[in-house]
Design a protein around this motif. Structure first.
Motif, mmCIF file in Angstrom:
data_model
loop_
_atom_site.group_PDB
_atom_site.id
_atom_site.type_symbol
_atom_site.label_atom_id
_atom_site.label_comp_id
_atom_site.label_asym_id
_atom_site.label_seq_id
_atom_site.Cartn_x
_atom_site.Cartn_y
_atom_site.Cartn_z
ATOM 1 N N ASP A 43 -13.742 8.060 0.912
ATOM 2 C CA ASP A 43 -13.803 6.619 0.670
ATOM 3 C C ASP A 43 -12.425 5.987 0.832
ATOM 4 O O ASP A 43 -12.281 4.943 1.476
ATOM 5 C CB ASP A 43 -14.343 6.369 -0.748
ATOM 6 C CG ASP A 43 -14.485 4.883 -1.052
ATOM 7 O OD1 ASP A 43 -15.459 4.272 -0.574
ATOM 8 O OD2 ASP A 43 -13.611 4.326 -1.747
ATOM 9 N N GLU A 44 -11.402 6.643 0.289
ATOM 10 C CA GLU A 44 -10.043 6.115 0.400
ATOM 11 C C GLU A 44 -9.577 6.094 1.850
ATOM 12 O O GLU A 44 -8.955 5.121 2.307
ATOM 13 C CB GLU A 44 -9.096 6.971 -0.439
ATOM 14 C CG GLU A 44 -7.661 6.469 -0.452
ATOM 15 C CD GLU A 44 -6.760 7.333 -1.315
ATOM 16 O OE1 GLU A 44 -5.532 7.187 -1.198
ATOM 17 O OE2 GLU A 44 -7.287 8.153 -2.090
ATOM 18 N N ALA A 45 -9.873 7.168 2.600
ATOM 19 C CA ALA A 45 -9.459 7.242 4.003
ATOM 20 C C ALA A 45 -10.143 6.160 4.826
ATOM 21 O O ALA A 45 -9.519 5.519 5.681
ATOM 22 C CB ALA A 45 -9.779 8.618 4.564
ATOM 23 N N LEU A 46 -11.428 5.944 4.592
ATOM 24 C CA LEU A 46 -12.171 4.943 5.355
ATOM 25 C C LEU A 46 -11.703 3.528 5.016
ATOM 26 O O LEU A 46 -11.676 2.652 5.877
ATOM 27 C CB LEU A 46 -13.671 5.088 5.089
ATOM 28 C CG LEU A 46 -14.306 6.357 5.678
ATOM 29 C CD1 LEU A 46 -15.693 6.578 5.118
ATOM 30 C CD2 LEU A 46 -14.347 6.259 7.193
ATOM 31 N N ARG A 47 -11.327 3.294 3.773
ATOM 32 C CA ARG A 47 -10.805 1.980 3.407
ATOM 33 C C ARG A 47 -9.474 1.708 4.116
ATOM 34 O O ARG A 47 -9.174 0.574 4.485
ATOM 35 C CB ARG A 47 -10.613 1.887 1.890
ATOM 36 C CG ARG A 47 -11.913 1.743 1.116
ATOM 37 C CD ARG A 47 -11.675 1.644 -0.385
ATOM 38 N NE ARG A 47 -12.916 1.628 -1.119
ATOM 39 C CZ ARG A 47 -13.651 0.532 -1.330
ATOM 40 N NH1 ARG A 47 -13.254 -0.627 -0.842
ATOM 41 N NH2 ARG A 47 -14.777 0.606 -2.003
ATOM 42 N N ALA A 48 -8.690 2.766 4.323
ATOM 43 C CA ALA A 48 -7.417 2.602 5.034
ATOM 44 C C ALA A 48 -7.643 2.240 6.489
ATOM 45 O O ALA A 48 -6.815 1.558 7.107
ATOM 46 C CB ALA A 48 -6.604 3.891 4.935
ATOM 47 N N CYS A 49 -8.777 2.702 7.061
ATOM 48 C CA CYS A 49 -9.087 2.384 8.465
ATOM 49 C C CYS A 49 -9.484 0.920 8.638
ATOM 50 O O CYS A 49 -9.299 0.356 9.714
ATOM 51 C CB CYS A 49 -10.225 3.283 8.962
ATOM 52 S SG CYS A 49 -9.779 5.013 9.102
ATOM 53 N N ALA A 50 -10.070 0.336 7.609
ATOM 54 C CA ALA A 50 -10.535 -1.055 7.693
ATOM 55 C C ALA A 50 -10.127 -1.790 6.418
ATOM 56 O O ALA A 50 -10.946 -1.982 5.516
ATOM 57 C CB ALA A 50 -12.044 -1.105 7.889
#
Length: 310
Positions: A43-50
């Motif tokens: 979840d944290e990684a995906l939030r960093a992408c967008a």
């Protein structure tokens, strides 16, 4: 890329797909993507992408973009799947039928993954794609379990290592004439990149030299086992070359294969007693093996020849 090439009037361009694993730790047996999205780390990684969007909101945004491009109303992977076998199929397609056949296979695999929500680690899915695209006929096999017996896993792993050695860090990365462009880009940017690449004349190195440099790059990136994988054919064909053997010794040392490192370094030092680096590394190897008296003589001599080793 297709839009960029549709208006391209320069030299002919052949598009070849090379492997890159965004998620190399994906399980051999696929798991639903919904389970991965519940993982706090993901979840944290995906939030960093967008930034500013939740993973669910970003998936919806991407689906809307895909629909606007005519790729279908549903868009988004449903499985966290290992991709090694799919990359084997893609590499085999290029080997058997060139860029045209490979393009058909890639299109089918991407459609299966993103639109049909199929598990592309499933050999039955990949076998069906091979049959539908004509790859099965070109490769001369039929039926199950066709892909399990195909060669190519080591070839794909080597291609992955070469990409890492070249500095490929993300997908997509477009490479042309030695230049690279990272990330999703609009057609205009891709055309400008191709124009720059067409004007660029890269220095062509012998294949053996290029492989040696790639192995050295992997060692610098702290991947000694990857370096040894690329060095394997060089050791078989050019095992008497001092540069190849020294690089192998460094990789053996870095991967804690100390007996192999010691044997290789002892022969190098015997051939060139004034090679301070080889002698220093031999001393450190002996040190790690607990052979301190033997190590001391080599370390002392290396320090006398090259004070930086003191």
């Amino acid at each position: 890329m297709e839009k960029a090439l549709a208006s391209w009037s320069g030299e002919p361009v052949e598009v070849v797909w090379r492997p890159y694993q965004i998620d190399p730790s994906a399980p051999v047996r696929a798991v639903p993507m919904s389970e991965m999205l519940q993982d706090p780390v993901a979840d944290e990684a995906l939030r960093a992408c967008a930034p500013g969007l939740s993973p669910a909101e970003n998936r919806a945004r991407v689906a809307d973009v895909a629909a606007a491009e005519g790729l279908g109303e549903q868009w988004g992977s449903g499985w966290r799947a290992g991709t090694l076998e799919a990359h084997r199929l893609i590499a085999l397609a290029y080997e058997k039928g060139g860029a045209e056949l490979q393009e058909r296979v890639v299109e089918r695999i991407l459609h299966a993954h993103f639109v049909d929500v199929q598990d592309i680690s499933d050999l039955a899915v990949l076998t069906s794609i091979a049959a539908a695209t004509g790859l099965a006929e070109e490769a001369g096999y039929t039926g199950e379990p066709a892909l399990e017996t195909l060669p190519g896993a080591e070839h794909v792993r080597e291609l992955l290592l070469v990409g890492k050695a070249k500095g490929v860090r993300t997908s997509p990365t477009i490479v042309a004439n030695g230049l690279a462009l990272e990330g999703a880009q609009p057609p205009e940017t891709l055309r400008e990149f191709l124009e720059d690449a067409a004007r660029h004349t890269p220095r062509r190195l012998p294949a053996e030299v290029e492989r040696l440099r790639h192995a050295e790059s992997l060692l610098d990136q702290r991947d000694p086992l990857g370096a040894l994988t690329l060095l394997r054919p060089l050791l078989a064909e050019h095992g008497d070359d001092r540069g190849v053997r020294l690089l192998a010794a460094r990789a053996y040392f870095a991967s804690a294969q100390l007996n192999r490192a010691r044997t290789t370094l002892e022969s190098l030092v015997a051939e060139s007693p004034d090679d301070s680096y080889a002698r220093h590394l031999l001393g450190r190897t002996l040190q790690r093996q607990g052979r301190h008296e033997e190590a001391a003589s080599h370390l002392t001599l290396a320090a006398v020849m090259t004070p930086d080793y003191a």
